[in-house]
Scaffold this motif. Structure first.
Motif, PDB file in Angstrom:
ATOM      1  N   PRO A 117       4.032  -0.087 -11.581  1.00 17.10           N
ATOM      2  CA  PRO A 117       4.670  -1.143 -11.662  1.00 17.10           C
ATOM      3  C   PRO A 117       3.717  -2.648 -11.122  1.00 17.10           C
ATOM      4  CG  PRO A 117       6.418   0.304 -10.627  1.00 17.10           C
ATOM      5  CD  PRO A 117       4.865   0.874 -10.625  1.00 17.10           C
ATOM      6  N   ARG A 118       3.907  -4.080 -10.974  1.00 18.65           N
ATOM      7  CA  ARG A 118       3.243  -4.936 -10.525  1.00 18.65           C
ATOM      8  C   ARG A 118       3.213  -5.024  -9.436  1.00 18.65           C
ATOM      9  NH1 ARG A 118       5.013 -10.070  -9.566  1.00 18.65           N
ATOM     10  NH2 ARG A 118       7.095  -9.956 -10.058  1.00 18.65           N
ATOM     11  N   HIS A 119       2.610  -5.093  -8.499  1.00 18.88           N
ATOM     12  CA  HIS A 119       2.430  -5.387  -7.490  1.00 18.88           C
ATOM     13  C   HIS A 119       1.115  -6.509  -6.548  1.00 18.88           C
ATOM     14  CE1 HIS A 119      -0.826  -2.806  -8.902  1.00 18.88           C
ATOM     15  NE2 HIS A 119      -1.356  -3.373  -7.486  1.00 18.88           N
ATOM     16  N   MET A 120       2.018  -7.184  -5.373  1.00 26.96           N
ATOM     17  CA  MET A 120       1.236  -8.497  -4.662  1.00 26.96           C
ATOM     18  C   MET A 120       0.124  -7.569  -4.191  1.00 26.96           C
ATOM     19  SD  MET A 120       2.457 -10.411  -6.585  1.00 26.96           S
ATOM     20  CE  MET A 120       2.165 -11.976  -5.555  1.00 26.96           C
ATOM     21  N   GLY A 121      -0.104  -6.577  -3.354  1.00 26.04           N
ATOM     22  CA  GLY A 121      -0.270  -6.581  -1.867  1.00 26.04           C
ATOM     23  C   GLY A 121      -1.151  -4.878  -2.083  1.00 26.04           C
ATOM     24  N   SER A 122      -1.426  -4.399  -1.728  1.00 22.50           N
ATOM     25  CA  SER A 122      -2.073  -3.251  -1.007  1.00 22.50           C
ATOM     26  C   SER A 122      -0.549  -2.414  -0.765  1.00 22.50           C
ATOM     27  CB  SER A 122      -3.847  -2.958  -0.349  1.00 22.50           C
ATOM     28  OG  SER A 122      -2.700  -3.072   0.600  1.00 22.50           O
ATOM     29  N   HIS A 123      -0.090  -2.647  -0.105  1.00 20.46           N
ATOM     30  CA  HIS A 123       0.641  -1.650   0.528  1.00 20.46           C
ATOM     31  C   HIS A 123       1.602  -1.350  -0.752  1.00 20.46           C
ATOM     32  CE1 HIS A 123       2.503  -5.912   1.129  1.00 20.46           C
ATOM     33  NE2 HIS A 123       3.717  -5.119   0.792  1.00 20.46           N
ATOM     34  N   GLN A 124       1.951  -2.420  -1.455  1.00 21.32           N
ATOM     35  CA  GLN A 124       3.249  -2.345  -2.639  1.00 21.32           C
ATOM     36  C   GLN A 124       2.429  -1.219  -3.624  1.00 21.32           C
ATOM     37  OE1 GLN A 124       4.112  -6.485  -3.889  1.00 21.32           O
ATOM     38  NE2 GLN A 124       5.882  -6.525  -2.208  1.00 21.32           N
ATOM     39  N   PHE A 176      -4.961   5.239   4.686  1.00 15.72           N
ATOM     40  CA  PHE A 176      -3.771   3.716   4.765  1.00 15.72           C
ATOM     41  C   PHE A 176      -3.496   3.651   5.525  1.00 15.72           C
ATOM     42  CE2 PHE A 176      -0.522   1.128   2.989  1.00 15.72           C
ATOM     43  CZ  PHE A 176      -1.663   0.352   2.425  1.00 15.72           C
ATOM     44  N   HIS A 177      -3.910   2.542   6.218  1.00 12.58           N
ATOM     45  CA  HIS A 177      -2.895   1.795   7.121  1.00 12.58           C
ATOM     46  C   HIS A 177      -2.638   0.109   6.993  1.00 12.58           C
ATOM     47  CE1 HIS A 177      -3.112   5.138   9.614  1.00 12.58           C
ATOM     48  NE2 HIS A 177      -4.153   5.854   9.460  1.00 12.58           N
ATOM     49  N   ALA A 178      -1.450  -0.600   7.178  1.00 10.47           N
ATOM     50  CA  ALA A 178      -1.027  -1.475   7.538  1.00 10.47           C
ATOM     51  C   ALA A 178      -0.680  -2.120   8.066  1.00 10.47           C
ATOM     52  CB  ALA A 178      -0.072  -1.869   5.527  1.00 10.47           C
ATOM     53  N   ASP A 179      -0.851  -3.451   8.223  1.00  9.13           N
ATOM     54  CA  ASP A 179      -0.053  -4.232   9.791  1.00  9.13           C
ATOM     55  C   ASP A 179       1.128  -4.774   9.663  1.00  9.13           C
ATOM     56  OD1 ASP A 179      -2.859  -4.053  10.994  1.00  9.13           O
ATOM     57  OD2 ASP A 179      -3.112  -6.084  10.200  1.00  9.13           O
ATOM     58  N   ILE A 180       1.510  -4.782   8.178  1.00  9.23           N
ATOM     59  CA  ILE A 180       2.381  -5.105   8.097  1.00  9.23           C
ATOM     60  C   ILE A 180       4.080  -3.807   8.862  1.00  9.23           C
ATOM     61  CG2 ILE A 180       2.749  -5.720   5.404  1.00  9.23           C
ATOM     62  CD1 ILE A 180       4.406  -2.974   4.625  1.00  9.23           C
TER      63      ILE A 180
END
Length: 561
Positions: free
Chosen positions: A123-130, A158-162
């Motif tokens: 699916p369409r995504h906006m960022g690496s975490h998505q 993979f580690h996201a700051d979110i």
């Protein structure tokens, strides 16, 4: 077959109300006095809006959906995620209208679940975490095993700051869960599309990670055991995941489907109703979620279960399955194609299944298709690839391949000049003593064969314990080389062994697995009278008073395969 064989739970409705007996007392007390701030604080420490299926499972999810919480972006995100887990698409729309945190995430997961059979993009995504979240669902629903394996390998780095900024992700629980999730995801990926020893180590490690009570721990324990069976173990243990799913703290419908359908190919190797139970529950769950790709996967394994149970391909629904799978993504066509080969015994059908499996990185299906191809017609290309995969991946019990067919494949490999421990081990668990002897002798008599394989061949003869194998061992024991020393050790250790003939060994082993005399006769192309005579002779040699005691003595003597 032990009493555990009937221990799969009864049918379960994953949408049915459950009691809240296991929820924390402070949460229940805060809800009772309608202290929504305290309830929100409690939930925030228990529920992760990205990975909702924690130790409290459906109890917590249903509780959050039932209490009259006020509108709030954090609480709406929790509820939106729970709607996705239950396929409540109308409810999802309502909660999206309240502007929950990161609304794009539940929308993307919804789109992956509801995508048509031929969809092959994320699916369409906006960022690496998505992107990495959506890939997890998309590759599962496609059964793109190779892509799933590469995704799982990337996930470790993979580690996201979110996680430090989003209130819907409790950092502590999320980080502990990620360690468990990442190890388990790669364990499944290696089991389905890589090397079984690596998957086994990862499954064992995963059981030490995460919070107590996480369903992933039980999934890892089941996977560790199932991998051992695939590598040749005879151990019989009850599965934990079906019972966890059936409990009030079991995962959501979506989480339950994920736990079952990563492992469901391995359920074929069991003798209980695990495969049928999972396929039937998977079908109901897929319908409840409204997912075309989940429904096709569930129907595939229902057809497999019915065919393994003795139904004809037509009665099991294979023609309809093949028609539906024609328009599906390649990963979803692999098992239907393999089932078509099992039904037809045609080389072209198995070649098609093997090519599809290779295209999507599905190693277990590739091994199975190649095993059938070599058993039916030992062509050089199939021989070379099967031998290579057996040696590198650790597979010894190919899925959807009868043991007798696997034994024929081992014989085909040996007759084609291939040598290796893997060939000996596949032959030894093939329920055909004469094949084991022939494969073993081809290794023993070949001075160019790897010494480890020649030793494995002698040990396989020792485990057989038949009259013929004992005669061979005694002859080899007279040798003065290293093989003679191995044979002498085995002869000495089994001096009190049985003198069953190969045929008596086959008959007792089949009787031990619950087959009647008539069923054994059909399997071996003999008359029931001949089977009764073989059993009588075997009971006399084993000193057993009846059939059950003969089976017990057979196992005690270490002859069970």
């Amino acid at each position: 077959m032990g009493s555990w064989a009937a221990a799969v739970p009864p049918a379960v409705d994953l949408w049915a109300p459950v009691p809240f007996d296991d929820l924390p007392a402070p949460l229940l007390a805060a809800a009772a006095r309608r202290d929504w701030t305290a309830v929100k604080d409690q939930i925030q420490g228990l529920l992760d809006a990205v990975t909702t299926d924690g130790p409290l499972g459906r109890e917590l999810l249903q509780f959050v959906m039932q209490i009259p919480l006020p509108p709030d972006p954090l609480l709406e995100r929790y509820r939106a995620s729970i709607c996705v887990d239950h396929g409540d698409w109308d409810g999802l729309q309502r909660h999206l209208s309240e502007t929950p945190i990161e609304a794009d995430e539940p929308i993307g997961v919804r789109d992956a679940i509801l995508a048509p059979l031929d969809r092959a993009e994320i699916p369409r995504h906006m960022g690496s975490h998505q992107k990495i979240l959506f890939e997890a669902y998309e590759f599962q629903f496609q059964r793109a095993v190779g892509k799933w394996r590469h995704w799982a390998q990337r996930l470790f780095g993979f580690h996201a700051d979110i996680i430090w900024t989003r209130p819907d992700i409790p950092a502590g629980r999320h980080l502990r869960f990620r360690r468990l999730h990442d190890a388990l995801a790669l364990a499944y990926a290696e089991a389905l599309g890589g090397r079984l020893p690596v998957a086994h180590a990862l499954a064992r490690e995963a059981q030490t990670l995460g919070d107590p009570g996480e369903p992933g721990k039980e999934s890892a324990a089941d996977l560790e055991y199932l991998i051992e069976v695939a590598m040749g173990s005879e151990a019989e243990k009850p599965l934990r995941v079906p019972h966890r799913i059936a409990s009030p703290t079991g995962p959501s419908p979506l989480g339950s489907w994920e736990l079952m359908f990563h492992a469901i190919p391995f359920y074929v190797l069991r003798r209980d109703r695990s495969l049928g139970w999972a396929a039937e529950l998977g079908q109901r769950t897929a319908v409840g979620l409204g997912s075309p790709r989940a429904q096709l996967q569930a129907q595939t394994w229902r057809v497999a279960d019915w065919m393994l149970g003795g139904r004809s391909a037509d009665d099991a629904g294979l023609p309809g399955l093949l028609a539906e799978a024609q328009r599906a993504a390649p990963g979803l066509r692999v098992v239907p194609a393999l089932l078509r080969g099992v039904a037809s015994r045609r080389l072209d059908d198995f070649a098609t299944a093997e090519a599809l499996a290779r295209q999507v990185g599905n190693v277990w299906a590739q091994v199975s298709a190649l095993t059938w191809l070599v058993a039916l017609d030992s062509q050089p290309v199939a021989v070379r690839w099967l031998h290579r995969l057996l040696e590198t991946t650790g597979w010894r019990r190919p899925i959807l391949v009868p043991a007798t067919v696997a034994a024929d494949a081992a014989l085909g490999l040996a007759a084609a000049g291939r040598r290796g421990t893997s060939i000996i081990e596949v032959a030894a668990i093939g329920d055909r003593a004469n094949v084991t002897v022939e494969v073993a002798m081809r290794h023993i008599d070949d001075a160019d064969a790897p010494m480890q394989a020649r030793i494995a061949a002698i040990e396989a003869l020792g485990k057989l314990g038949t009259t013929h194998s004992r005669e061979i061992l005694h002859r080899l024991a007279r040798g003065t080389d290293g093989l003679g020393a191995v044979a002498r050790r085995i002869v000495t250790s089994r001096a009190a062994g049985t003198t069953l003939s190969e045929r008596e060994l086959e008959v007792v082993d089949l009787a031990r697995h619950g087959l009647t005399n008539r069923a054994i006769a059909e399997r071996l192309s003999l008359s029931p009278h001949t089977i009764a005579r073989h059993l009588s002779n075997a009971r006399a040699k084993l000193g057993a008073a009846n059939r059950a005691e003969a089976a017990a003595k057979f196992e005690d003597a270490g002859l069970a395969r």
